[in-house]
Scaffold this motif. Structure first.
Motif, PDB file in Angstrom:
ATOM      1  N   ILE A  70       0.851  -1.188   0.000  1.00  0.00           N
ATOM      2  CA  ILE A  70       0.000   0.000   0.000  1.00  0.00           C
ATOM      3  C   ILE A  70       0.887   1.238   0.000  1.00  0.00           C
ATOM      4  CG2 ILE A  70      -1.792   1.259   1.269  1.00  0.00           C
ATOM      5  CD1 ILE A  70      -2.270  -1.485   2.772  1.00  0.00           C
ATOM      6  N   GLY A  72       0.750   5.390   0.422  1.00  0.00           N
ATOM      7  CA  GLY A  72      -0.120   6.434   0.942  1.00  0.00           C
ATOM      8  C   GLY A  72       0.670   7.704   1.176  1.00  0.00           C
ATOM      9  N   SER A  74       0.496   9.457   4.228  1.00  0.00           N
ATOM     10  CA  SER A  74       0.905   9.607   5.627  1.00  0.00           C
ATOM     11  C   SER A  74       2.281   8.996   5.870  1.00  0.00           C
ATOM     12  CB  SER A  74      -0.134   9.001   6.562  1.00  0.00           C
ATOM     13  OG  SER A  74      -0.194   7.605   6.385  1.00  0.00           O
ATOM     14  N   ARG A  79       5.515   3.594   2.065  1.00  0.00           N
ATOM     15  CA  ARG A  79       4.922   2.384   1.486  1.00  0.00           C
ATOM     16  C   ARG A  79       4.836   1.360   2.616  1.00  0.00           C
ATOM     17  NH1 ARG A  79       4.399   0.325  -3.847  1.00  0.00           N
ATOM     18  NH2 ARG A  79       4.593  -1.933  -3.955  1.00  0.00           N
TER      19      ARG A  79
END
Length: 149
Positions: A70, A72, A74, A79
Motif C-alpha cells: 500500500i 499512501g 501519511s 509504502r
C-alpha cells in the motif's frame, strides 16, 4: 525445509482448509470453492496483492499469508506491507514455521521498499498476540470493522 512461493490457483482448496482450521475460521469459511477461486483470480490480477503459501518437502501447503503493498501520503508517503490471513496448519504449529513465514514476509516488504509492516488480528487470538509481539510488532492502534452484508 519450507519453501514460500506465490500461490497458484490449484492451491486454493488447501489454503481455504488452513483458513477453516481453527475455532474462528471454522465458523466463517464455507465449503463451496467457487467464491474463493473467483477471489483468487481477482487478486491475481491486482498489482501488489499476493497470496503466499509455505510448502513442505512433499509440496503440500502447510502455511499461508496474504501480503498487500500500500502506498499512501501519511508517514512521509511511506509504502506499507499489510499482512492478512496468516495461518499455519494445526499439526505444524509450534515448530517455528510462523517465524519463517514472517521472515519471508518482512523480506518481501523490504524488497518492495516498504517502511513498515502492519497487520490486524482478531482480539480473541491471545496466542497470536504473544507471537506477533515476540517478533517485534507493537500493538499501536485500535481497529474497527463494519460489516456491509
Amino acid at each position: 525445509m519450507i519453501e514460500f512461493r506465490t500461490a497458484r490457483r490449484e492451491d486454493v482448496a488447501e489454503v481455504v482448509a488452513l483458513l477453516a482450521d481453527d475455532v474462528l475460521g471454522a465458523a466463517r469459511e464455507a465449503g463451496d470453492l467457487a467464491p474463493y477461486l473467483a477471489a483468487f483470480d481477482h487478486m491475481a490480477g491486482e498489482a501488489g496483492n499476493t497470496l503466499i503459501v509455505g510448502t513442505d518437502a512433499a509440496g503440500g501447503v502447510i502455511a499461508t499469508y496474504q501480503i498487500t503493498f500500500i502506498i499512501g501520503l501519511s508517514l512521509r508517503a511511506a509504502r506499507r506491507a499489510q499482512i492478512e490471513s496468516v495461518r499455519v496448519a494445526g499439526s505444524m504449529r509450534g515448530q517455528g514455521i510462523g517465524r519463517q513465514m514472517f521472515a519471508d514476509a518482512i523480506a518481501r516488504a523490504r524488497n518492495e521498499g516498504c517502511a513498515l509492516v502492519q497487520l490486524t488480528m482478531n482480539a480473541q487470538r491471545a496466542d497470536a498476540n504473544r507471537f506477533y509481539e515476540s517478533l517485534g510488532f507493537v500493538p499501536s492502534h485500535t481497529g474497527f470493522k463494519l460489516a456491509l452484508s
